[in-house]
Design a protein around this motif. Structure first.
Motif, PDB file in Angstrom:
ATOM      1  N   VAL A   1       1.453   5.115   8.620  1.00  0.00           N
ATOM      2  CA  VAL A   1       0.804   5.650   7.417  1.00  0.00           C
ATOM      3  C   VAL A   1       0.052   6.919   7.808  1.00  0.00           C
ATOM      4  O   VAL A   1      -0.821   6.885   8.683  1.00  0.00           O
ATOM      5  CB  VAL A   1      -0.166   4.622   6.796  1.00  0.00           C
ATOM      6  CG1 VAL A   1      -0.830   5.207   5.552  1.00  0.00           C
ATOM      7  CG2 VAL A   1       0.569   3.331   6.452  1.00  0.00           C
ATOM      8  N   GLN A   2       0.382   8.020   7.171  1.00  0.00           N
ATOM      9  CA  GLN A   2      -0.331   9.264   7.420  1.00  0.00           C
ATOM     10  C   GLN A   2      -1.733   9.160   6.814  1.00  0.00           C
ATOM     11  O   GLN A   2      -1.897   8.673   5.695  1.00  0.00           O
ATOM     12  CB  GLN A   2       0.413  10.447   6.777  1.00  0.00           C
ATOM     13  CG  GLN A   2       1.853  10.593   7.218  1.00  0.00           C
ATOM     14  CD  GLN A   2       1.985  11.059   8.651  1.00  0.00           C
ATOM     15  OE1 GLN A   2       1.088  11.700   9.185  1.00  0.00           O
ATOM     16  NE2 GLN A   2       3.103  10.737   9.272  1.00  0.00           N
ATOM     17  N   THR A   3      -2.748   9.613   7.535  1.00  0.00           N
ATOM     18  CA  THR A   3      -4.103   9.546   6.978  1.00  0.00           C
ATOM     19  C   THR A   3      -4.229  10.418   5.734  1.00  0.00           C
ATOM     20  O   THR A   3      -5.081  10.156   4.883  1.00  0.00           O
ATOM     21  CB  THR A   3      -5.149   9.975   8.023  1.00  0.00           C
ATOM     22  OG1 THR A   3      -4.821  11.272   8.530  1.00  0.00           O
ATOM     23  CG2 THR A   3      -5.208   8.983   9.162  1.00  0.00           C
ATOM     24  N   SER A   4      -3.393  11.435   5.610  1.00  0.00           N
ATOM     25  CA  SER A   4      -3.411  12.280   4.415  1.00  0.00           C
ATOM     26  C   SER A   4      -2.977  11.516   3.168  1.00  0.00           C
ATOM     27  O   SER A   4      -3.240  11.946   2.041  1.00  0.00           O
ATOM     28  CB  SER A   4      -2.501  13.502   4.601  1.00  0.00           C
ATOM     29  OG  SER A   4      -1.163  13.106   4.854  1.00  0.00           O
ATOM     30  N   GLU A   5      -2.323  10.359   3.354  1.00  0.00           N
ATOM     31  CA  GLU A   5      -1.873   9.538   2.231  1.00  0.00           C
ATOM     32  C   GLU A   5      -2.895   8.468   1.852  1.00  0.00           C
ATOM     33  O   GLU A   5      -2.693   7.734   0.889  1.00  0.00           O
ATOM     34  CB  GLU A   5      -0.550   8.846   2.589  1.00  0.00           C
ATOM     35  CG  GLU A   5       0.584   9.813   2.922  1.00  0.00           C
ATOM     36  CD  GLU A   5       1.808   9.078   3.442  1.00  0.00           C
ATOM     37  OE1 GLU A   5       1.734   7.838   3.619  1.00  0.00           O
ATOM     38  OE2 GLU A   5       2.837   9.732   3.669  1.00  0.00           O
ATOM     39  N   ILE A   6      -3.984   8.381   2.611  1.00  0.00           N
ATOM     40  CA  ILE A   6      -4.961   7.302   2.419  1.00  0.00           C
ATOM     41  C   ILE A   6      -6.116   7.789   1.557  1.00  0.00           C
ATOM     42  O   ILE A   6      -6.795   8.756   1.890  1.00  0.00           O
ATOM     43  CB  ILE A   6      -5.481   6.813   3.781  1.00  0.00           C
ATOM     44  CG1 ILE A   6      -4.314   6.288   4.626  1.00  0.00           C
ATOM     45  CG2 ILE A   6      -6.544   5.730   3.599  1.00  0.00           C
ATOM     46  CD1 ILE A   6      -4.683   5.994   6.067  1.00  0.00           C
ATOM     47  N   SER A   7      -6.334   7.129   0.442  1.00  0.00           N
ATOM     48  CA  SER A   7      -7.439   7.515  -0.448  1.00  0.00           C
ATOM     49  C   SER A   7      -8.765   6.958   0.038  1.00  0.00           C
ATOM     50  O   SER A   7      -9.814   7.577  -0.148  1.00  0.00           O
ATOM     51  CB  SER A   7      -7.174   7.043  -1.875  1.00  0.00           C
ATOM     52  OG  SER A   7      -7.131   5.622  -1.937  1.00  0.00           O
TER      53      SER A   7
END
Length: 247
Positions: free
Chosen positions: A154-160
């Motif tokens: 999971v890319q951290t840029s995808e984590i809200s």
């Protein structure tokens, strides 16, 4: 001599790093491990090495599983295809990581870093090593999570946001939430401070997903993707939160 162990499930990669390490006269390779199961058995039956070169993803799990089952004081240089330290590496005894394919100059530099923290008597100064880790650590750009018997990046840029619930920390994406093995305290040490902020004891939020901020009666944040629970900024964090928003 530096007693060194190799953990690698790809035979060509294991042979390559063994060949490269054999070029250093102070390195003694004491074993090669290919799986989590084999690693747990090896560490249970043998004297632990001083240094470990370890891949992260093995055929039957991740190498972190070995050290959780059989703790070791050995220091670890990860050899991985990932482009940053994984969060687990910070929890363990990592002093460096080498991206595959491993370059000779990078391997030499990693060994020199390890040697620089071995005083006379060949004893590792763990306090200085830990200081080094804090100085050298990179911000986390992706996280490895388990889904049943599968692994997902999971890319951290995808984590809200990250949030804790019933003593488990979850990450939230548009798709769904995923449980992690980590604490919010650990995450605050490795996430990009420009993007992520811990608003209270339960939530770390990503600025890219802020939908709305209510200021009365309390500061409350709405994210594009979040769990059902409200996200309120704790009173003692409000000033830092506002500074972070404009920072």
């Amino acid at each position: 001599m530096i007693r060194t162990l190799i953990i690698e499930d790809e035979k060509p990669a294991a042979r390559k790093i063994e060949r490269m390490l054999n070029e250093f006269p102070d390195i003694e390779i004491v074993g090669k491990i290919e799986s989590v199961e084999e690693g747990v058995q090896w560490f249970s039956e043998n004297d632990h090495p001083q240094l470990i070169f370890s891949d992260i993803v093995l055929g039957d799990g991740v190498s972190f599983d070995i050290f959780e089952k059989v703790p070791t004081k050995a220091f670890i240089i990860y050899t991985t295809a990932f482009d940053q330290y994984t969060l687990k590496a910070f929890k363990l005894n990592s002093i460096d990581y080498l991206l595959k394919p491993i370059m000779e100059e990078d391997l030499s530099a990693a060994l020199e870093k390890f040697r620089s923290f071995i005083p006379s008597g060949n004893a590792v100064n763990s306090h200085e090593i830990k200081d080094l880790i804090k100085k050298d650590k990179s911000t986390l750009s992706r996280i490895l999570v388990k889904i049943g018997y599968n692994l997902k990046i999971v890319q951290t840029s995808e984590i809200s946001c990250f949030y804790s619930e019933n003593k488990i920390v979850y990450l939230q994406t548009q798709e769904r939430n995923f449980p992690t093995d980590f604490t919010l305290d650990e995450l605050t040490e490795v996430l990009d401070e420009q993007k992520f902020f811990r608003v209270n004891r339960q939530f770390i939020i990503n600025s890219d997903y802020i939908k709305n901020i209510h200021t009365s009666p309390n500061y409350k944040v709405e994210l594009n993707f979040q769990p059902d629970e409200e996200i309120t900024v704790s009173r003692e964090r409000v000033k830092d939160f506002k500074d972070w928003l404009v920072g």
